[in-house]
Every structure is written in structure tokens, then in C-alpha cells.
Scaffold this motif. Structure first.
Motif, PDB file in Angstrom:
ATOM      1  N   VAL A 388       0.838  -1.206   0.000  1.00  0.00           N
ATOM      2  CA  VAL A 388       0.000   0.000   0.000  1.00  0.00           C
ATOM      3  C   VAL A 388       0.871   1.254   0.000  1.00  0.00           C
ATOM      4  CG1 VAL A 388      -1.757   1.313   1.240  1.00  0.00           C
ATOM      5  CG2 VAL A 388      -1.868  -1.193   1.202  1.00  0.00           C
ATOM      6  N   ASP A 389       0.533   2.200  -0.903  1.00  0.00           N
ATOM      7  CA  ASP A 389       1.198   3.501  -0.957  1.00  0.00           C
ATOM      8  C   ASP A 389       0.096   4.557  -0.974  1.00  0.00           C
ATOM      9  OD1 ASP A 389       2.412   5.912  -1.765  1.00  0.00           O
ATOM     10  OD2 ASP A 389       3.984   4.848  -2.855  1.00  0.00           O
ATOM     11  N   GLU A 390      -0.079   5.245   0.139  1.00  0.00           N
ATOM     12  CA  GLU A 390      -1.183   6.196   0.271  1.00  0.00           C
ATOM     13  C   GLU A 390      -1.067   7.347  -0.725  1.00  0.00           C
ATOM     14  OE1 GLU A 390      -3.831   5.747   1.841  1.00  0.00           O
ATOM     15  OE2 GLU A 390      -3.245   3.983   3.037  1.00  0.00           O
ATOM     16  N   ALA A 391       0.163   7.755  -1.060  1.00  0.00           N
ATOM     17  CA  ALA A 391       0.348   8.850  -2.017  1.00  0.00           C
ATOM     18  C   ALA A 391      -0.183   8.463  -3.399  1.00  0.00           C
ATOM     19  CB  ALA A 391       1.825   9.233  -2.097  1.00  0.00           C
ATOM     20  N   VAL A 392       0.033   7.211  -3.777  1.00  0.00           N
ATOM     21  CA  VAL A 392      -0.471   6.730  -5.069  1.00  0.00           C
ATOM     22  C   VAL A 392      -1.996   6.714  -5.053  1.00  0.00           C
ATOM     23  CG1 VAL A 392      -0.584   4.750  -6.634  1.00  0.00           C
ATOM     24  CG2 VAL A 392       1.593   5.373  -5.563  1.00  0.00           C
ATOM     25  N   LYS A 393      -2.573   6.209  -3.994  1.00  0.00           N
ATOM     26  CA  LYS A 393      -4.034   6.151  -3.900  1.00  0.00           C
ATOM     27  C   LYS A 393      -4.648   7.551  -3.959  1.00  0.00           C
ATOM     28  CE  LYS A 393      -4.430   1.743  -1.492  1.00  0.00           C
ATOM     29  NZ  LYS A 393      -5.024   1.124  -2.687  1.00  0.00           N
ATOM     30  N   LEU A 575      -5.153   2.591 -13.644  1.00  0.00           N
ATOM     31  CA  LEU A 575      -4.958   4.036 -13.526  1.00  0.00           C
ATOM     32  C   LEU A 575      -3.662   4.372 -12.799  1.00  0.00           C
ATOM     33  CD1 LEU A 575      -8.583   5.294 -12.772  1.00  0.00           C
ATOM     34  CD2 LEU A 575      -7.283   5.536 -14.900  1.00  0.00           C
ATOM     35  N   GLN A 576      -3.266   3.568 -11.827  1.00  0.00           N
ATOM     36  CA  GLN A 576      -1.974   3.777 -11.178  1.00  0.00           C
ATOM     37  C   GLN A 576      -0.841   3.706 -12.205  1.00  0.00           C
ATOM     38  OE1 GLN A 576      -1.471   0.973  -7.989  1.00  0.00           O
ATOM     39  NE2 GLN A 576      -3.145   1.803  -6.756  1.00  0.00           N
ATOM     40  N   ILE A 577      -0.898   2.701 -13.064  1.00  0.00           N
ATOM     41  CA  ILE A 577       0.140   2.535 -14.087  1.00  0.00           C
ATOM     42  C   ILE A 577       0.083   3.690 -15.076  1.00  0.00           C
ATOM     43  CG2 ILE A 577       1.017   1.026 -15.902  1.00  0.00           C
ATOM     44  CD1 ILE A 577      -0.303  -1.326 -14.349  1.00  0.00           C
ATOM     45  N   ALA A 578      -1.135   4.117 -15.436  1.00  0.00           N
ATOM     46  CA  ALA A 578      -1.296   5.206 -16.401  1.00  0.00           C
ATOM     47  C   ALA A 578      -0.632   6.492 -15.902  1.00  0.00           C
ATOM     48  CB  ALA A 578      -2.782   5.444 -16.673  1.00  0.00           C
ATOM     49  N   LEU A 579      -0.791   6.792 -14.635  1.00  0.00           N
ATOM     50  CA  LEU A 579      -0.163   7.998 -14.086  1.00  0.00           C
ATOM     51  C   LEU A 579       1.359   7.900 -14.131  1.00  0.00           C
ATOM     52  CD1 LEU A 579      -2.523   8.666 -11.045  1.00  0.00           C
ATOM     53  CD2 LEU A 579      -2.272  10.109 -13.086  1.00  0.00           C
ATOM     54  N   ALA A 580       1.887   6.719 -13.891  1.00  0.00           N
ATOM     55  CA  ALA A 580       3.344   6.527 -13.946  1.00  0.00           C
ATOM     56  C   ALA A 580       3.871   6.742 -15.363  1.00  0.00           C
ATOM     57  CB  ALA A 580       3.699   5.128 -13.444  1.00  0.00           C
ATOM     58  N   ILE A 581       3.178   6.201 -16.364  1.00  0.00           N
ATOM     59  CA  ILE A 581       3.624   6.351 -17.755  1.00  0.00           C
ATOM     60  C   ILE A 581       3.386   7.770 -18.247  1.00  0.00           C
ATOM     61  CG2 ILE A 581       3.408   5.428 -20.097  1.00  0.00           C
ATOM     62  CD1 ILE A 581       4.700   3.540 -18.043  1.00  0.00           C
ATOM     63  N   ARG A 582       2.346   8.437 -17.737  1.00  0.00           N
ATOM     64  CA  ARG A 582       2.114   9.851 -18.076  1.00  0.00           C
ATOM     65  C   ARG A 582       3.333  10.694 -17.685  1.00  0.00           C
ATOM     66  NH1 ARG A 582      -2.506  13.534 -18.281  1.00  0.00           N
ATOM     67  NH2 ARG A 582      -1.952  15.593 -17.428  1.00  0.00           N
ATOM     68  N   ASP A 583       3.891  10.428 -16.521  1.00  0.00           N
ATOM     69  CA  ASP A 583       5.086  11.158 -16.091  1.00  0.00           C
ATOM     70  C   ASP A 583       6.223  10.965 -17.092  1.00  0.00           C
ATOM     71  OD1 ASP A 583       3.688  11.917 -13.826  1.00  0.00           O
ATOM     72  OD2 ASP A 583       4.600  10.392 -12.535  1.00  0.00           O
ATOM     73  N   GLU A 584       6.349   9.755 -17.615  1.00  0.00           N
ATOM     74  CA  GLU A 584       7.418   9.466 -18.575  1.00  0.00           C
ATOM     75  C   GLU A 584       7.176  10.186 -19.900  1.00  0.00           C
ATOM     76  OE1 GLU A 584      11.067   7.528 -19.616  1.00  0.00           O
ATOM     77  OE2 GLU A 584      10.050   7.834 -17.694  1.00  0.00           O
ATOM     78  N   VAL A 585       5.935  10.219 -20.356  1.00  0.00           N
ATOM     79  CA  VAL A 585       5.588  10.915 -21.594  1.00  0.00           C
ATOM     80  C   VAL A 585       5.970  12.388 -21.501  1.00  0.00           C
ATOM     81  CG1 VAL A 585       3.644  11.738 -23.000  1.00  0.00           C
ATOM     82  CG2 VAL A 585       3.745   9.341 -22.303  1.00  0.00           C
ATOM     83  N   LEU A 586       5.606  13.024 -20.417  1.00  0.00           N
ATOM     84  CA  LEU A 586       5.881  14.448 -20.263  1.00  0.00           C
ATOM     85  C   LEU A 586       7.377  14.720 -20.162  1.00  0.00           C
ATOM     86  CD1 LEU A 586       2.960  15.430 -17.854  1.00  0.00           C
ATOM     87  CD2 LEU A 586       3.129  15.784 -20.329  1.00  0.00           C
ATOM     88  N   ASP A 587       8.127  13.816 -19.557  1.00  0.00           N
ATOM     89  CA  ASP A 587       9.585  13.984 -19.492  1.00  0.00           C
ATOM     90  C   ASP A 587      10.227  13.820 -20.867  1.00  0.00           C
ATOM     91  OD1 ASP A 587       9.860  14.669 -16.858  1.00  0.00           O
ATOM     92  OD2 ASP A 587      10.357  12.667 -16.147  1.00  0.00           O
TER      93      ASP A 587
END
Length: 757
Positions: A388-393, A575-587
Motif C-alpha cells: 500500500v502507498d497512500e500517495a499513489v491512492k 490508472l496507477q500505471i497510467a499515471l506513472a507512464i504519463r510522467d514518462e511521456v511528459l519527461d
């Protein structure tokens, strides 16, 4: 209580069959050597099940490439072009699976598609008008006889005639109804041959029964099985279903004269309700699929026993505890995972471990089990460490509707990208990966073992990238890729750079033929640690003045090609994975990468098999997950995606709704059937239908590619057509890859001369 397994993996603990088959393709070993390796693993599989106490053990679940292809060969469904090659039986078989190019001729492979909702691919049978369906193969009988000679009675397994006819492709005027009687008669002959051997059981797999069935489908099934069940003789027939429930035909199915029916209680949402509503005949065996054949988490004994107790109370059937489907979809054994800490490993169960679970469940269901077994099992489901990672949730909870929308609209973006990129008509590119040669694999392995320093490994990969860029420039491709030399797998590589993942050493699963994958495990909440691909993309871009694509795997595919969690929803995990890959796209964009490909090869894979479930249970969050990844980029940044080896024609509107700028997809084996659907649905996205098949060693000619593109242009506007292979080139050799891409570029230049003049 009796026990059963629907089917077992066949690649070997360390992929022995894969390596032997590839040696055979390279003419390094002969046919007898290949069969010796195969026989070793056939024997291992059945003896392992026998020693584990399994009562109903399958034979003929082994295959050199694919069980559907095996069934086609068994019944002489071999198109004339393959017979005309004059090859041995085994090489004819492989030519259907992989194509053939040599002194005997030049033929493409048969079409390949995903096996229902799995990452396994089957070879599509092709039935010509003059196909003479005839029981000519001996594999099923040979494998049964070999098992019996070793002292093990098995239930031979065969793909059922209904599923076979529904999955087949018909070349000509005739359809399934024109072949049903001939095929049924040959299945009757098969049963008679088994009866002569005093075979106890035959398992007939009919997974197509879990699909939406029409009145005509049910009539076809009846036409087949009225004859087959009447001719079973002394052979007991097990009608095996999996991947869902059989709600459209259950009440009729239990009236047929089958001796056993296999039902899926894992993915079959309504299976238990069907049994409780309509009952189950007391004179039949109910093969209850309560042990998940597709995921690797330990079985929850309490849940499974609750199902079994309900079945006992509602029926007087003879219940057999079974897997929900073949164990083909999970790795061999946890014994090989020596580096995985016990606090993690105790939660997992691979094929061999699932045999123990089945046996323990049978003992517990009989009331003879040690209570400690049940208590130990219960303790596995009271919580997991580090999950569990509360920041991700919190980040997922704060996603806004506007985060799913890209602005401006498609037409304005297309105009801006055209001006910015200034690409020619029919731009050429590849899907991403280039051949993973022996030096690439060896260096990566040495780096993982600590025998090559990080600096040396980075320098090695940069040299490979520079050479790859130079090769693409020499060939004349318009949009380049860096080759993906740093990646072991398009999903595992990203998982290694994300929090929340676990990894295995030897948990290989067959995807198709000799292609195996090692899916990572989603253990907990997922987030990105730091940029993953940016430095590689920046370096590749520095080597050329041409545009270089940033190459990412999308959230839907990362999820679908991982072993997923079962303690949170699919939507939340995706959606957790989508947010992680979104960060990569923007970088990537921030570092000057103007074209970014976000592969969604597995978009179709987990689409519910019933259309009524498509949107609410999948597309309503899978498509937005992709849009979430790409919605933050500038209008001039061109977003590509790629899909392969699935039937996409019925979800074209959903694909268009992904709002990508360019979509590439497999088309070379399917004769461009998807393009008609694109035209019918007024598909707006630019497309790159694959012009040649990378899963075959064939080198396409210039004329072949030009002819294919000419067909495409009857359905797609010329200013929306890209020219590319149908998938990544990772598994191909360097020589054939270069030759194929040279022909691809020559074809594009011919087409530009033809259509620009």
C-alpha cells in the motif's frame, strides 16, 4: 473427491522445448533430436501430475507450436499451398505456423490471433472449398499410447469441432455449415479409435461456448453433438469449457449425453448461479474449475470450499476438483525462484504448486483434511507486506475528467504536426525494437550478474543505438527508433523501473510457438521512481537529424501482460500505471522528443468475451487510461500507439476514442480485413497497417509490399497511411531485417512516385 487438470505447460522448466525447436529451425539438430526433447517433457508432465495424486491427467495437451494448429493437421485441414511445398510432415506443420521461404517455395504463414482473453496466440485454421476433412494425424493417439505404456491412463484432449469451426477462416464460398457433417464424422472416427484402445475418457475442449451464442450457433452445436454423443461407445466424454460461463446454453448442455462437463468457477461469473438455478444431473461428473489456471496467486481455500459445498448441497453430481482452464498460462514451478524472499513467494502458486492445491482441496472437501492446512491458507489473505502507498491512492483519487481529454482536437493537432514534422507521403518507420542479437543478450545478462560495470553496459548500448540509427538512415527510413537494446521485454523492463512490482527468474509462459514471456507481478501500488527511457531517447536523437520516436508501453498492456493483483480493482490498478507512464511521456516531451509511441498491443486481450460487458467492465476505464497517459502533451507532439494479433474490427469506435494521432497494427496475416471496418466507421486516426509479418523469417519482396499498400489505399486516404512492419523486430535476425526494411523503403519510394505524379 476426484481431481483433474485441464492441461499443462509444455515449454519445460527452463524453456528446453523452445531452445530445441529453435535449434531445429537453424538445422543444428534433426527431427529425432527434437522429438527426444519433446518426449522428455511430455513424460515429466504426466508423471508430475500422477505423483501429485491427480486422477484425470491430460495427454495431447502438448504442442510444438499450437493446439489449434495440431487439430487442423489431425483432420487434414492443410491448405494446398503448404502441401505443394513437398516438405516433411513436421516441416509442413511449421510452414503453416511460420511461413516458408526456400528452395521448395515461398509461402506466408497462416493468420495468428489471441486465444480468447489470454496472451496466448493460436494459429487460425484455413478451410478451402475443396478441403477434404479426414482423420489423418496420429499425434493424439501416439501421446495417449506413450503415456499408457508408462503406466499412466490419461484423458486425451482435443479442440472441439464447434470451437474449431467457429475459429476457422473460410477461403471460398463455403462456410462452417458446409463442413460440419464431414468434421463430425471424423470426430466419431477418432472416438472409435480411442474406444478400440479401451480409453476411459476423452476431453473435448469447447471454450467458444462462453461467448455470446446465437440461435444458429446453438443449432450448429446440437447438430454436431447429437451425433458425437450417440457414437461414444465405451469412451466417456468430458465436455470442457473455460474462460467464462456458458449461460446461453447451460440448460441445454446438461441435457446432452456427456459423461462429464467442465465449468469455470473463476472467470464464470454466473456459473454457480446456473448450477443452482438449473441443477446438474446426478449421473454426470461435474469438473469444477475452482483453481485459477491463469493467475499465480495461492488459491483461497475457504472460497473454493464454499463453492464446492454449495455444489454438493444443490446437486448429487460426482464433483471433480479441477483447474479453471489449462495451466498453459502460468509458469512451471516456484522451485526455480530461489531469489524470491519467502514472505513474497508463499503467496504464489505456479503449475506444479497448483497440483498440490487441487489435492489439498480434495482432501479438505472430503472432510479428512488437517485443520492446520486451512488455517495456514487463511493467513495468506489477511494482508501483504509493502503493498500500500497512500500517495499513489491519493493521486488516483484526484484525477479530474479534464485529465482524460487532449486539446486541441484531432484535426487541429494533425495540421500542426504536419507542419512541424514535415514528413513525406507514406512515411516509413518500424514499430520499435530491432534484433536482440547474441551480444546484446549476453551483455545484458553479464550486467545483471554484476560482471559488467554500469558504465560499460551504458556504453555498449549507446554503441548499439548509434549503429541502429546509422543503419536506419542508410536504409532511408523517415522516422527512426533507438532499437530497445536495453530492454529485456516491453513490459518487464518498465516494471523493473516502477514501484509496486516483483520479478521472477524463470517464470516463463508461452505466448506463441517458441516465443515465451516472463510477466512481472503487480504486488502493490504502482508509481514511477524516476525517468525510465529519457536518456536513451535523448542519445538516439542526438545521433541523427531525423525524428526519433520515444518508445513506451501503455498502461493497459503493462497491466494485461503482468500477473495482476486480486485485492484491488482492475480499474484502480490500471490508472496507477497510467499515471506513472504519463510522467514518462511528459519527461520525453520536455527533452525534445516530438514523436512518442505508447504501445497498447494487449488492448483487446482482457476485453470481456461477452459484448454486454465490454464497456462497463473494461473499455469505460481502459480507453480513458490511455488518454490519461497522453493528454498532457503539446499539439505538435505526435502520439502513436501499436496493437497486434487480435480481432479489433468490432471495437473500432473505442480505438478511435483513444485519440492517438497514429495507430499501427498487425494486418499482414489477416489480409487487411480491419481496413474495411476502419472505412465503415469513418476512422479519423492515421494508420500504419503492417505490410509484412515479422513473426515469420520470410523477406517480403518490393512487389509484395506495393501490392499490399495498393489494397490499403482503397480503404485509407493516402495522407493518412504509414508504411511499417506489423510488429517489433526483436525476434528476427539482422540479415533478414535489413533486407526486409530495404524492400519496405523501396516500395514506399515507388508508391510516392506513383501517387505523387
Amino acid at each position: 473427491m476426484k481431481t483433474a487438470v485441464v492441461g499443462f505447460p509444455r515449454i519445460g522448466k527452463d524453456r528446453e522445448l523452445k531452445f530445441a525447436t529453435e535449434k531445429y529451425f537453424r538445422s543444428e539438430i534433426g527431427e529425432s533430436d527434437l522429438y527426444n526433447v519433446a518426449n522428455t517433457w511430455k513424460h515429466f508432465n504426466i508423471t508430475s501430475q500422477k505423483e501429485a495424486g491427480i486422477d484425470f491427467i491430460s495427454s495431447n495437451d502438448f504442442s510444438f507450436y499450437d493446439n489449434v494448429l495440431d487439430t487442423a493437421v489431425l483432420f487434414n485441414v492443410i491448405p494446398k499451398r503448404y502441401k505443394a511445398l513437398g516438405l516433411s510432415n513436421l516441416d509442413t506443420y511449421f510452414s503453416m505456423a511460420r511461413g516458408y521461404q526456400g528452395d521448395k517455395g515461398n509461402v506466408k504463414a497462416l493468420a495468428m490471433k489471441k486465444w480468447f482473453n489470454t496472451n496466448y496466440h493460436y494459429i487460425v485454421p484455413e478451410i478451402e472449398d475443396d478441403t477434404k476433412i479426414e482423420l489423418v494425424g496420429t499425434k493424439l493417439f501416439d501421446e495417449y499410447d506413450a503415456a499408457k505404456a508408462s503406466g499412466i491412463e490419461t484423458k486425451p484432449v482435443v479442440v472441439g469441432p464447434f470451437t474449431f469451426l467457429k475459429l476457422a477462416r473460410y477461403i471460398g464460398e463455403k462456410k462452417a455449415e458446409d463442413f460440419v457433417d464431414d468434421l463430425t464424422e471424423e470426430y466419431v472416427k477418432l472416438i472409435k479409435k480411442l474406444d478400440d484402445r479401451l480409453t476411459h475418457w476423452l476431453q473435448i475442449d469447447e471454450p467458444y461456448l462462453v461467448m455470446d451464442l446465437t440461435f444458429e450457433d446453438k443449432a450448429l452445436f446440437k447438430r454436431i453433438y447429437d451425433k458425437i454423443t450417440a457414437a461414444s461407445g465405451g469412451v466417456r466424454l468430458l465436455l470442457q469449457t473455460y474462460f467464462g460461463d456458458v449461460r446461453d446454453i447451460y440448460d441445454q448442455l446438461i441435457q446432452y449425453d456427456f459423461d462429464g462437463i467442465g465449468l469455470d468457477f473463476v472467470e464464470g461469473k454466473k456459473t454457480l448461479d446456473l448450477v443452482e438455478t438449473f441443477g446438474f444431473p446426478k449421473n454426470k461428473y461435474l469438473f469444477a474449475g475452482v483453481v485459477n489456471g491463469k493467475n499465480i496467486w495461492r488459491n483461497n481455500y475457504e472460497n473454493s470450499l464454499e463453492i464446492i459445498e454449495k455444489l454438493k448441497s444443490k446437486t448429487n453430481a460426482k464433483i471433480v476438483i479441477s483447474t479453471s482452464c489449462s495451466l498453459l498460462h502460468v509458469p512451471y514451478t516456484l522451485e526455480s525462484e530461489t531469489d524470491l524472499p519467502e514472505e513474497y513467494k508463499k503467496h504464489f502458486s505456479f503449475a506444479l504448486e497448483k497440483l498440490s492445491e487441487i489435492k489439498e482441496l480434495s482432501v479438505l472437501a472430503d472432510g479428512d483434511g488437517n485443520s492446520d492446512i486451512l488455517e495456514r491458507n487463511k493467513s495468506l489473505f489477511t494482508g501483504r507486506i509493502n503493498s500500500v502507498d497512500e500517495a499513489v491512492k491519493e493521486r488516483v483519487a484526484n484525477i479530474k475528467e479534464s485529465d482524460y481529454r487532449r486539446v486541441p482536437d484531432f484535426d487541429k493537432r494533425a495540421a500542426a504536426q504536419s507542419e512541424c514534422l514535415n514528413l513525406p507521403l507514406f512515411p516509413t518507420t518500424t514499430i520499435g525494437s530491432f534484433p536482440q542479437t547474441e551480444d546484446v543478450r549476453r551483455t545484458r545478462q553479464l550486467f545483471r550478474k554484476g560482471k559488467v560495470a554500469k558504465e560499460e553496459y551504458v556504453e555498449f548500448n549507446k554503441n548499439k543505438i548509434a549503429d541502429c540509427i546509422k543503419l536506419q538512415e542508410e536504409i532511408g527510413l523517415d522516422v527512426l527508433v533507438h532499437g530497445e537494446y536495453e530492454r529485456n521485454d516491453m513490459v518487464e523492463y518498465f516494471g523493473e523501473h516502477l514501484e509496486g512490482y516483483l520479478f521472477t527468474k524463470k517464470a516463463w509462459v508461452q505466448s506463441y510457438g517458441t516465443r515465451c514471456v516472463k510477466p512481472p507481478v503487480i504486488w502493490g501500488d504502482v508509481s514511477r521512481k524516476s525517468p525510465i527511457t529519457v536518456e536513451w531517447a535523448k542519445f538516439a536523437s542526438s545521433c541523427t537529424d531525423k525524428p526519433v520516436k520515444g518508445m513506451l508501453t501503455g498502461p493497459v498492456t503493462i497491466f494485461n501482460w503482468s500477473f495482476p493483483r486480486e485485492d484491488i480493482s482492475v480499474k484502480e490498478s490500471m490508472l496507477q500505471i497510467a499515471l506513472a507512464i504519463r510522467d514518462e511521456v511528459l519527461d520525453l516531451e520536455a527533452n525534445g522528443i516530438g514523436i512518442i509511441q505508447i504501445d497498447e498491443a494487449a488492448l483487446r486481450e482482457k476485453l470481456p468475451l461477452r459484448k454486454s460487458d465490454w464497456y462497463k467492465e473494461y473499455l469505460d476505464f481502459a480507453i480513458p487510461a490511455f488518454r490519461l497517459v497522453a493528454s498532457g502533451v503539446k499539439e505538435t507532439t505526435q502520439i502513436h500507439t501499436h496493437m497486434c494479433y487480435s480481432e479489433f474490427t468490432d471495437i473500432i469506435p473505442a480505438i478511435d476514442a483513444m485519440d492517438a494521432d497514429v495507430i499501427t497494427f498487425e494486418a499482414s496475416r489477416s489480409d487487411l480485413q480491419i481496413l474495411d471496418s476502419l472505412k465503415e466507421n469513418h476512422f479519423r486516426t492515421a494508420v500504419g497497417p503492417g505490410v509484412y509479418d515479422i513473426h515469420s523469417p520470410r523477406i517480403p519482396s518490393v512487389d509484395e509490399i506495393v501490392a499490399g499498400v495498393d489494397k490499403m489505399l482503397k480503404r485509407v486516404d493516402d495522407n493518412k497511411l504509414w508504411i511499417n512492419p506489423d510488429c517489433g523486430l526483436k525476434t528476427r535476425g539482422e540479415t533478414e531485417t535489413k533486407a526486409s526494411l530495404i524492400n519496405l523503403v523501396k516500395a514506399a519510394n515507388e508508391l510516392r512516385d506513383k501517387y505523387c505524379s
